[in-house]
Design an enzyme around this catalytic site. Structure first.
Site, PDB file in Angstrom:
ATOM      1  N   ASP A 146    -144.445-113.889   0.990  1.00  0.00           N
ATOM      2  CA  ASP A 146    -143.893-113.368  -0.256  1.00  0.00           C
ATOM      3  C   ASP A 146    -145.110-111.874  -0.260  1.00  0.00           C
ATOM      4  OD1 ASP A 146    -142.452-113.201  -2.874  1.00  0.00           O
ATOM      5  OD2 ASP A 146    -144.630-113.457  -3.646  1.00  0.00           O
ATOM      6  N   ARG A 147    -145.816-111.925  -1.477  1.00  0.00           N
ATOM      7  CA  ARG A 147    -146.713-111.103  -1.667  1.00  0.00           C
ATOM      8  C   ARG A 147    -147.768-110.831  -0.491  1.00  0.00           C
ATOM      9  NH1 ARG A 147    -144.050-107.720  -4.510  1.00  0.00           N
ATOM     10  NH2 ARG A 147    -145.797-106.541  -4.972  1.00  0.00           N
ATOM     11  N   ARG A 150    -146.520-108.747   2.140  1.00  0.00           N
ATOM     12  CA  ARG A 150    -146.503-107.429   2.101  1.00  0.00           C
ATOM     13  C   ARG A 150    -147.937-106.903   2.484  1.00  0.00           C
ATOM     14  NH1 ARG A 150    -141.573-106.852   0.510  1.00  0.00           N
ATOM     15  NH2 ARG A 150    -140.475-108.607  -0.650  1.00  0.00           N
ATOM     16  N   HIS A 191    -138.382-109.889 -12.162  1.00  0.00           N
ATOM     17  CA  HIS A 191    -139.804-109.564 -12.279  1.00  0.00           C
ATOM     18  C   HIS A 191    -140.263-108.528 -11.566  1.00  0.00           C
ATOM     19  CE1 HIS A 191    -139.511-111.929  -8.526  1.00  0.00           C
ATOM     20  NE2 HIS A 191    -140.546-111.642  -8.380  1.00  0.00           N
ATOM     21  N   TRP A 192    -139.752-107.987 -10.544  1.00  0.00           N
ATOM     22  CA  TRP A 192    -140.042-106.833  -9.885  1.00  0.00           C
ATOM     23  C   TRP A 192    -140.184-105.468 -10.753  1.00  0.00           C
ATOM     24  CZ3 TRP A 192    -139.265-105.100  -4.089  1.00  0.00           C
ATOM     25  CH2 TRP A 192    -139.532-105.991  -3.298  1.00  0.00           C
ATOM     26  N   TYR A 253    -147.488-105.419  -8.499  1.00  0.00           N
ATOM     27  CA  TYR A 253    -146.331-104.950  -8.514  1.00  0.00           C
ATOM     28  C   TYR A 253    -146.085-103.416  -8.690  1.00  0.00           C
ATOM     29  CZ  TYR A 253    -144.374-109.644  -7.796  1.00  0.00           C
ATOM     30  OH  TYR A 253    -143.873-110.756  -7.325  1.00  0.00           O
ATOM     31  N   HIS A 314    -136.972-119.960  -1.294  1.00  0.00           N
ATOM     32  CA  HIS A 314    -137.967-118.786  -1.191  1.00  0.00           C
ATOM     33  C   HIS A 314    -139.373-119.603  -0.792  1.00  0.00           C
ATOM     34  CE1 HIS A 314    -140.344-115.049  -1.984  1.00  0.00           C
ATOM     35  NE2 HIS A 314    -141.087-115.910  -2.739  1.00  0.00           N
TER      36      HIS A 314
END
Length: 338
Positions: A146-147, A150, A191-192, A253, A314
């Site tokens: 996930d984050r 990235r 939420h993005w 974000y 997820h």
């Protein structure tokens, strides 16, 4: 780390903290919920907790095991605890470093700026490279969700000499996801688009009841809250209750929707692609499977890509730890067999 002949050498560095250490958390404007954050959960009982000052930003993590260095990075709204079902076995094969990203868990939550630079994936990646170098690892492997995935994507672009092999869990490239946004994706990943709204609206709303945010966002996925061990779910609740945690999450974000996209576009324009072997795994019940073609997207920005869907949603490390472990051992131990 590797010597000049390409072999792994054991780290000689160590940073220890008392296993029982706790952080006392007070109230702040966005988080009106005092909490004591326990930073040493039982699944990591054979690991050593550490805090490292990465250019003024304290990064917390757990270090355990012996072997080739492996960095583990978590996602939103979580902490290093996502790896609790894998930590023991991985330590039998690797020197494992499992950190909390800046802004999350027990790591620092630095002030931001108008461009969200302190929460750019470039800044967050530099933290993690500094941690690994502190422990003597100039080159290492990364598994990230996930984050954290990235952050790892940016790390492998900015520090290609550092990342030996890269495994990314349940993401497509950030730029590709934003550019392909449609109603289905925007609904599933609301939420993005909520967290990037100007301060202080998201901070006030999430900070008013951070437990509800954690439970509703994580519980709205494929398997609900069933995959999460009680101690792990409580760790995620406690982490978001900390002063500054909600704001830091929002800044993460906001950076992804602004400065990170600038960095991604610059790489594409100059032809900078991921050079290391990349293994991409995603949940067949998740949004990445439903809304994107992950292998197609990753092959546009990386040279050596393989991957497949796993029978999960997820939260792969907590939903299908056995399947993920098999993938990790096959992919990362191939480095030693080569």
């Amino acid at each position: 780390m590797r010597n000049h002949q390409g072999h792994w050498k054991k780290s000689s560095a160590s940073t220890k903290a008392p296993a029982s250490k706790q952080f006392s958390i007070a109230e702040d404007a966005y988080n009106a919920f005092p909490v004591t954050l326990n930073i040493h959960a039982m699944p990591f009982e054979d690991y050593e907790p550490f805090t490292f000052d990465a250019a003024g930003v304290d990064i917390f993590g757990m270090k355990g095991g012996n072997g080739p260095p492996l960095l583990l990075l978590h996602g939103h709204p979580q902490t290093h605890e996502i790896w609790h079902r894998l930590a023991g076995v991985l330590a039998q094969h690797f020197t494992v470093i499992a950190t909390d990203l800046r802004g999350y868990g027990a790591s620092a939550k630095p002030p931001s700026d108008a461009q969200h630079t302190p929460y750019s994936k470039r800044a967050m990646a530099a933290d993690q490279v500094a941690v690994m170098r502190h422990f003597g690892f100039e080159r290492f492997m990364v598994c990230a969700h996930d984050r954290g995935a990235r952050v790892a994507h940016r790390m492998a672009l900015d520090f290609p000499e550092a990342v030996d092999r890269l495994m990314l869990l349940d993401i497509a490239p950030t730029l590709a996801m934003y550019e392909a946004t449609d109603r289905a994706f925007a609904t599933a990943y609301f939420h993005w688009f909520f967290l990037i709204q100007p301060e202080p609206l998201p901070e006030l709303l999430v900070g008013a009841h951070p437990d509800a945010y954690v439970e509703r966002v994580m519980g709205s996925r494929h398997a609900g809250l069933a995959p999460f061990a009680p101690h792990a779910l409580q760790a995620y609740r406690d982490a978001l209750r900390q002063p500054g945690a909600v704001h830091a999450m929002c800044e993460d974000y906001r950076a992804s929707a602004s400065i990170d996209l600038e960095h991604d576009r610059a790489d594409i324009e100059c032809g900078n692609r991921l050079a290391c072997p990349l293994r991409v795994l995603w949940g067949q019940e998740g949004v990445i499977e439903q809304c994107f073609e992950p292998l197609v997207e990753w092959r546009r920005v990386a040279r050596d890509v393989s991957g497949r869907a796993l029978p999960s949603g997820h939260y792969i490390p907590e939903e299908v730890p056995d399947e993920l472990l098999a993938e990790m051992l096959a992919f990362f131990e191939a480095t030693e067999a080569a």
